[in-house]
Design a protein around this motif. Structure first.
Motif, mmCIF file in Angstrom:
data_model
loop_
_atom_site.group_PDB
_atom_site.id
_atom_site.type_symbol
_atom_site.label_atom_id
_atom_site.label_comp_id
_atom_site.label_asym_id
_atom_site.label_seq_id
_atom_site.Cartn_x
_atom_site.Cartn_y
_atom_site.Cartn_z
ATOM 1 N N ILE A 252 -3.448 -5.511 -5.785
ATOM 2 C CA ILE A 252 -2.686 -5.721 -4.548
ATOM 3 C C ILE A 252 -2.479 -7.220 -4.329
ATOM 4 N N ALA A 253 -3.527 -8.006 -4.575
ATOM 5 C CA ALA A 253 -3.425 -9.465 -4.399
ATOM 6 C C ALA A 253 -2.340 -10.052 -5.293
ATOM 7 N N ALA A 254 -2.233 -9.567 -6.520
ATOM 8 C CA ALA A 254 -1.215 -10.089 -7.441
ATOM 9 C C ALA A 254 0.197 -9.816 -6.920
ATOM 10 N N VAL A 255 0.429 -8.604 -6.431
ATOM 11 C CA VAL A 255 1.758 -8.249 -5.917
ATOM 12 C C VAL A 255 2.068 -9.048 -4.653
ATOM 13 N N VAL A 256 1.096 -9.111 -3.742
ATOM 14 C CA VAL A 256 1.315 -9.836 -2.485
ATOM 15 C C VAL A 256 1.528 -11.320 -2.763
ATOM 16 N N SER A 257 0.769 -11.889 -3.712
ATOM 17 C CA SER A 257 0.935 -13.302 -4.064
ATOM 18 C C SER A 257 2.354 -13.597 -4.502
ATOM 19 N N GLY B 273 -6.238 -14.258 -2.428
ATOM 20 C CA GLY B 273 -7.439 -13.672 -3.001
ATOM 21 C C GLY B 273 -7.659 -12.229 -2.586
ATOM 22 N N ALA B 274 -8.430 -11.515 -3.394
ATOM 23 C CA ALA B 274 -8.728 -10.108 -3.124
ATOM 24 C C ALA B 274 -9.467 -9.932 -1.802
ATOM 25 N N ARG B 275 -10.294 -10.903 -1.425
ATOM 26 C CA ARG B 275 -11.041 -10.805 -0.165
ATOM 27 C C ARG B 275 -10.088 -10.809 1.041
ATOM 28 N N VAL B 276 -9.064 -11.650 0.983
ATOM 29 C CA VAL B 276 -8.075 -11.700 2.065
ATOM 30 C C VAL B 276 -7.318 -10.370 2.118
ATOM 31 N N ILE B 277 -7.017 -9.831 0.962
ATOM 32 C CA ILE B 277 -6.356 -8.526 0.900
ATOM 33 C C ILE B 277 -7.248 -7.472 1.548
ATOM 34 N N GLY B 278 -8.541 -7.526 1.265
ATOM 35 C CA GLY B 278 -9.483 -6.567 1.850
ATOM 36 C C GLY B 278 -9.443 -6.568 3.370
ATOM 37 N N GLY B 279 -9.311 -7.739 3.963
ATOM 38 C CA GLY B 279 -9.222 -7.820 5.417
ATOM 39 C C GLY B 279 -7.989 -7.120 5.953
ATOM 40 N N ALA B 280 -6.862 -7.320 5.287
ATOM 41 C CA ALA B 280 -5.623 -6.673 5.721
ATOM 42 C C ALA B 280 -5.681 -5.160 5.496
ATOM 43 N N VAL B 281 -6.219 -4.762 4.354
ATOM 44 C CA VAL B 281 -6.340 -3.335 4.054
ATOM 45 C C VAL B 281 -7.248 -2.668 5.091
ATOM 46 N N GLY B 282 -8.362 -3.314 5.406
ATOM 47 C CA GLY B 282 -9.325 -2.751 6.346
ATOM 48 C C GLY B 282 -8.796 -2.615 7.762
ATOM 49 N N HIS B 283 -7.794 -3.395 8.113
ATOM 50 C CA HIS B 283 -7.215 -3.335 9.458
ATOM 51 C C HIS B 283 -5.918 -2.527 9.507
ATOM 52 N N LEU C 135 0.825 -1.210 0.000
ATOM 53 C CA LEU C 135 0.000 0.000 0.000
ATOM 54 C C LEU C 135 0.861 1.263 0.000
ATOM 55 N N GLN C 136 1.961 1.225 0.732
ATOM 56 C CA GLN C 136 2.832 2.399 0.822
ATOM 57 C C GLN C 136 3.489 2.729 -0.512
ATOM 58 N N GLN C 137 3.438 1.810 -1.449
ATOM 59 C CA GLN C 137 4.049 2.035 -2.757
ATOM 60 C C GLN C 137 3.066 2.590 -3.779
ATOM 61 N N ILE C 138 1.804 2.789 -3.382
ATOM 62 C CA ILE C 138 0.825 3.383 -4.302
ATOM 63 C C ILE C 138 1.045 4.889 -4.302
ATOM 64 N N PRO C 139 1.411 5.459 -5.446
ATOM 65 C CA PRO C 139 1.702 6.896 -5.483
ATOM 66 C C PRO C 139 0.461 7.759 -5.225
ATOM 67 N N TYR C 140 0.713 8.939 -4.722
ATOM 68 C CA TYR C 140 -0.316 9.965 -4.550
ATOM 69 C C TYR C 140 -1.030 10.163 -5.883
ATOM 70 N N PRO D 138 -1.633 4.468 2.646
ATOM 71 C CA PRO D 138 -2.813 4.939 1.924
ATOM 72 C C PRO D 138 -3.801 3.859 1.475
ATOM 73 N N CYS D 139 -4.490 3.279 2.435
ATOM 74 C CA CYS D 139 -5.495 2.265 2.112
ATOM 75 C C CYS D 139 -6.683 2.857 1.359
ATOM 76 N N HIS D 140 -6.869 4.166 1.428
ATOM 77 C CA HIS D 140 -7.962 4.810 0.693
ATOM 78 C C HIS D 140 -7.727 4.755 -0.819
ATOM 79 N N ARG D 141 -6.525 4.429 -1.251
ATOM 80 C CA ARG D 141 -6.208 4.353 -2.685
ATOM 81 C C ARG D 141 -6.509 2.983 -3.283
ATOM 82 N N VAL D 142 -7.169 2.119 -2.529
ATOM 83 C CA VAL D 142 -7.530 0.792 -3.035
ATOM 84 C C VAL D 142 -9.032 0.794 -3.332
ATOM 85 N N VAL D 143 -9.365 0.380 -4.557
ATOM 86 C CA VAL D 143 -10.757 0.380 -5.020
ATOM 87 C C VAL D 143 -11.133 -1.003 -5.534
#
Length: 174
Positions: A100-105, A113-123, A86-91, A131-136
């Protein structure tokens, strides 16, 4: 641990520090806020709070401030990996949960999966700075922001990702 409340145009945030590092930044009404605060912490200043306050002022003024203070979120190694991505997503840019799931994988060596990523992003314990707000969502829809979708929309408008009353980010085709 020390904590302090800071005012922003989108509401009060609580910042936490271990004395050297920023360890938390939450809107005081966001999801998971209360469950993530340490049971014992002192209200008061530490030098990193001044740097965070300056960063927030610049950010909400529409600048693109550099995070020039130490950040140390607490979480599992998997969540740490997600937060590093997330910290690597530019302004002014967004990524999908699938992106995000592809990079983390790749980094963890197995499909995530994207759902697992969502849990980490949300926490994410350090909103805005990480910048978790930059994930859509996959089609650019505004989904899943612990600080509330209206705040997410405001943050993405500030960064130029959304115009006017748009409810979806236009994703670039690779």
């Amino acid at each position: 641990m020390r904590q302090k409340k800071l005012a922003t145009p989108l509401g009060t945030v609580t910042v936490m520090s271990d004395g050297l590092n920023l360890t938390g930044l939450w809107f005081t009404d966001q999801k998971y806020y209360g469950s993530t605060l340490p049971k014992l912490s002192l209200v008061g200043d530490t030098p990193v709070f001044d740097r965070v306050a300056d960063w927030l002022t610049a950010y909400f003024a529409g600048e693109q401030p550099v995070v020039d203070f130490p950040v140390r979120p607490s979480g599992t190694s998997f969540r740490q990996t997600v937060w590093t991505v997330l910290q690597q997503i530019p302004y002014g840019e967004v990524r999908t949960y699938g992106d995000i799931a592809a990079v983390v994988s790749q980094r963890v060596g197995h499909d995530v999966g994207a759902r697992v990523i969502g849990g980490a992003v949300g926490h994410n314990p350090i909103s805005l700075v990480i910048p978790c707000h930059r994930v859509v969502g996959g089609t650019g829809e505004l989904t899943g922001y612990a600080g509330g979708l209206e705040r997410k929309k405001s943050l993405l408008q500030l960064e130029g990702c959304l115009q006017g009353d748009q409810e979806h980010v236009v994703l670039e085709k690779n």
